[in-house]
Structure formats: C-alpha cells, structure tokens
Design an enzyme around this catalytic site. Sequence first.
Site, PDB file in Angstrom:
ATOM      1  N   SER A  68      91.781  11.292  90.518  1.00 27.81           N
ATOM      2  CA  SER A  68      92.425  12.102  89.478  1.00 27.81           C
ATOM      3  C   SER A  68      93.681  12.729  90.044  1.00 27.81           C
ATOM      4  O   SER A  68      93.744  13.034  91.241  1.00 27.81           O
ATOM      5  CB  SER A  68      91.476  13.205  89.011  1.00 27.81           C
TER       6      SER A  68
ATOM      7  N   TYR B  56      86.089  20.171  90.887  1.00 22.05           N
ATOM      8  CA  TYR B  56      86.367  18.791  90.457  1.00 22.05           C
ATOM      9  C   TYR B  56      87.515  18.205  91.264  1.00 22.05           C
ATOM     10  O   TYR B  56      87.441  17.076  91.762  1.00 22.05           O
ATOM     11  CB  TYR B  56      86.704  18.794  88.959  1.00 22.05           C
TER      12      TYR B  56
HETATM   13  P1  NAP Z   1      84.203  10.138  79.788  1.00 20.70           P
HETATM   14  O1  NAP Z   1      84.940   9.614  78.628  1.00 20.70           O
HETATM   15  O2  NAP Z   1      83.580  11.480  79.730  1.00 20.70           O
HETATM   16  O3  NAP Z   1      83.098   9.057  80.223  1.00 20.70           O
HETATM   17  C1  NAP Z   1      82.324   9.317  81.343  1.00 20.70           C
HETATM   18  C2  NAP Z   1      81.524   8.084  81.682  1.00 20.70           C
HETATM   19  O4  NAP Z   1      80.819   8.334  82.901  1.00 20.70           O
HETATM   20  C3  NAP Z   1      80.485   7.749  80.636  1.00 20.70           C
HETATM   21  O5  NAP Z   1      80.365   6.351  80.593  1.00 20.70           O
HETATM   22  C4  NAP Z   1      79.233   8.403  81.193  1.00 20.70           C
HETATM   23  O6  NAP Z   1      78.029   7.794  80.746  1.00 20.70           O
HETATM   24  C5  NAP Z   1      79.429   8.162  82.664  1.00 20.70           C
HETATM   25  N1  NAP Z   1      78.688   9.060  83.534  1.00 20.70           N
HETATM   26  C6  NAP Z   1      78.730  10.417  83.575  1.00 20.70           C
HETATM   27  N2  NAP Z   1      77.893  10.874  84.517  1.00 20.70           N
HETATM   28  C7  NAP Z   1      77.311   9.791  85.076  1.00 20.70           C
HETATM   29  C8  NAP Z   1      76.345   9.611  86.084  1.00 20.70           C
HETATM   30  N3  NAP Z   1      75.786  10.650  86.727  1.00 20.70           N
HETATM   31  N4  NAP Z   1      75.969   8.348  86.408  1.00 20.70           N
HETATM   32  C9  NAP Z   1      76.502   7.291  85.761  1.00 20.70           C
HETATM   33  N5  NAP Z   1      77.418   7.395  84.793  1.00 20.70           N
HETATM   34  C10 NAP Z   1      77.816   8.634  84.458  1.00 20.70           C
HETATM   35  O7  NAP Z   1      85.145  10.186  81.086  1.00 20.70           O
HETATM   36  P2  NAP Z   1      86.594   9.557  81.386  1.00 20.70           P
HETATM   37  O8  NAP Z   1      87.595  10.558  80.964  1.00 20.70           O
HETATM   38  O9  NAP Z   1      86.686   8.171  80.913  1.00 20.70           O
HETATM   39  O10 NAP Z   1      86.563   9.605  82.977  1.00 20.70           O
HETATM   40  C11 NAP Z   1      86.318   8.461  83.764  1.00 20.70           C
HETATM   41  C12 NAP Z   1      86.794   8.772  85.161  1.00 20.70           C
HETATM   42  O11 NAP Z   1      88.182   9.078  85.122  1.00 20.70           O
HETATM   43  C13 NAP Z   1      86.108   9.995  85.773  1.00 20.70           C
HETATM   44  O12 NAP Z   1      85.846   9.780  87.138  1.00 20.70           O
HETATM   45  C14 NAP Z   1      87.132  11.090  85.612  1.00 20.70           C
HETATM   46  O13 NAP Z   1      87.001  12.103  86.577  1.00 20.70           O
HETATM   47  C15 NAP Z   1      88.419  10.297  85.783  1.00 20.70           C
HETATM   48  N6  NAP Z   1      89.591  10.970  85.207  1.00 20.70           N
HETATM   49  C16 NAP Z   1      89.659  11.235  83.874  1.00 20.70           C
HETATM   50  C17 NAP Z   1      90.770  11.884  83.368  1.00 20.70           C
HETATM   51  C18 NAP Z   1      90.930  12.221  81.910  1.00 20.70           C
HETATM   52  O14 NAP Z   1      91.829  13.006  81.560  1.00 20.70           O
HETATM   53  N7  NAP Z   1      90.120  11.660  81.026  1.00 20.70           N
HETATM   54  C19 NAP Z   1      91.803  12.277  84.247  1.00 20.70           C
HETATM   55  C20 NAP Z   1      91.692  11.989  85.602  1.00 20.70           C
HETATM   56  C21 NAP Z   1      90.575  11.335  86.072  1.00 20.70           C
HETATM   57  P3  NAP Z   1      77.323   8.239  79.348  1.00 20.70           P
HETATM   58  O15 NAP Z   1      78.163   7.611  78.250  1.00 20.70           O
HETATM   59  O16 NAP Z   1      75.952   7.689  79.423  1.00 20.70           O
HETATM   60  O17 NAP Z   1      77.368   9.736  79.292  1.00 20.70           O
END
Ligand code: NAP
Length: 248
Positions: free
Chosen positions: A143, A157
């Site tokens: 991130s 985080y």
């Molecule tokens: P999201 O839409 O909230 O989706 C999270 C995903 O992770 C879901 O598929 C969820 O499964 C799964 N998950 C959560 N906890 C888990 C666990 N303990 N074991 C296995 N799977 C788990 O998140 P996102 O925004 O796409 O984020 C994906 C990655 O990008 C993360 O690492 C996040 O930190 C990073 N990121 C995101 C952003 C942003 O602005 N969105 C920015 C920087 C980095 P379920 O569907 O079953 O809950």
Amino acid sequence: MRKTLLITGGSRGIGRAAAVMGATQGYNVVINYVGNEAAASEAVTAVEAAGGEAIAVQGDVAVEADVIALFDAAQTKFGGIDAVVVNAGIVGEKATLADMPLERLTRILNINTLGALLTAREAARRLPPSRGGKGGAVVIVSSAAARLGSPGEYVDYASSKGALDTLTIGLAKELALESVRVNGVRPGIIETDIHASGGQPDRIARLGPQMPMRRAGTPDEVAAAILFLLSDAASYANGAIMDVSGAR
Ligand code: NAP
C-alpha cells in the site's frame, strides 16, 4: 495451455479484478476468500464468463493450515501453480496508535503481515523447479500507506504493509536463481469495500478529490499493474515495488 493464478482475497475488490483480468489473459484462477461465500461464488462466475476456469477456496491467510490447504487445492484442481497474488488485507477503524488495543494490533499484523508471509512462503515452497514447481511469479500487494505512514488513521496498517515491501525485496533475492520473480504493488486510494469495512464508507468521496489526479483509482487499474508484473513482459522486473497511486 492455460496457466494457474492463485489470489488470496480474490473474492472482492482488487483481488477480484485481478482474477477476472487474469482470466482474459489466459489464466485459470484459484480464488481465496475468508467469509463472503456469495462474493467468492460471484467472482468464480465472472472468471468463467471471462473465459477461465475458477475455484473458490475458503481460508484465513493468518492460519497456516488454511494457507497450505489453499495451495493444495490449487495443485489438486489445476496440477500446478504459475502465479500467486498475495493480496488479502484489512484495515481497522480510524484511530491513533495511542488508542489501538492489543487485539486490533494483533489482528492487523496477523492478517496483513503474517498472512502474507505464510502465503509467500508457500509460494516459495512450491513454485521453484528445485522444489518440483514450474517457476513463476509472485506479486505482493502492499500500500502507499507503507511510505506515507497513515498518521491519525491507521499507523498499524501502514506498518503491516511496510513489512511487505521488505518481504518483496528479500524474497526476490532469495528466489532470483529459482525462476521465480517477486514484485510488489503499492496502491493508493482505490474504490473497494475496504474503506467501508474500516468504518469509513465516505473515504473515497472525501479523499478522492484531494488526490493529485483528483480521483481515486479503480480495482482494474491496480489489477493491470499486477498482471503486467506477473507476465513475461516483466521478465527483468524483480524485487520492484510499483506505485499505483495516482502520483500520491
Ligand atoms: P476488499 O475489497 O475489502 O477485499 C478484501 C479481500 O480480502 C476479500 O476478498 C476478503 O475476503 C479477503 N480477506 C480479508 N481477510 C482475509 C483473511 N483473513 N484471509 C483471507 N482472505 C481475507 O479489499 P481491497 O481494497 O481489494 O484490498 C486488497 C488489498 O489491497 C489489501 O491487501 C489492501 O490492504 C490493499 N490496498 C487496498 C487499497 C484500497 O484503497 N482499496 C489501497 C492500498 C492497498 P471476503 O470477501 O471473504 O471477506
């Protein structure tokens, strides 16, 4: 012959986008999720509509046995693994470090950092030809928080993601002669559920217009970077960490 792509947290957001885009680029996809079975099943359908085969595998990345079972399921279904996206991650509610209880710190570090280490370790055990694999590529989803620190919002985080950048650098060097490349992406603010899950459903609307490009990014814009780093077009990109953060 289609390749096999394993994505932790592939049911929603960035992981789901990478799964569907991967299907259009010749991958079958193993979609890990932790609790949202309906979303995982919808992601499988979306991958199939994009021309790939997919399975959904429930498992918590912070649980060693679940991560091992996830990789086992991928090998049983598709016979091998070519690419791994270490993506599952969570945020907590907006708080200063002084107000974060131990339970929260443990949860964030267990899922984001230990979970990534366990997933990357499993990839390192299975992809190298010296261990019976075919070689391949790993992308670790960090991130922009890792370099911004996220003060007043979620320093825990940000710290958990800083560790992933270190993991990317170290594992790339460990596997450099093992036909496995390891790279990272650092997304900025991306339109996914993660903000609402962290108690800030208005975060995109509030912060998007303050970004250098005056908008948040989309999951597809991050998925495109992930798929590039997994591809042979990135054959000399190794140990790199690509910011996909709209100049933030
Ligand atoms: P999201 O839409 O909230 O989706 C999270 C995903 O992770 C879901 O598929 C969820 O499964 C799964 N998950 C959560 N906890 C888990 C666990 N303990 N074991 C296995 N799977 C788990 O998140 P996102 O925004 O796409 O984020 C994906 C990655 O990008 C993360 O690492 C996040 O930190 C990073 N990121 C995101 C952003 C942003 O602005 N969105 C920015 C920087 C980095 P379920 O569907 O079953 O809950």
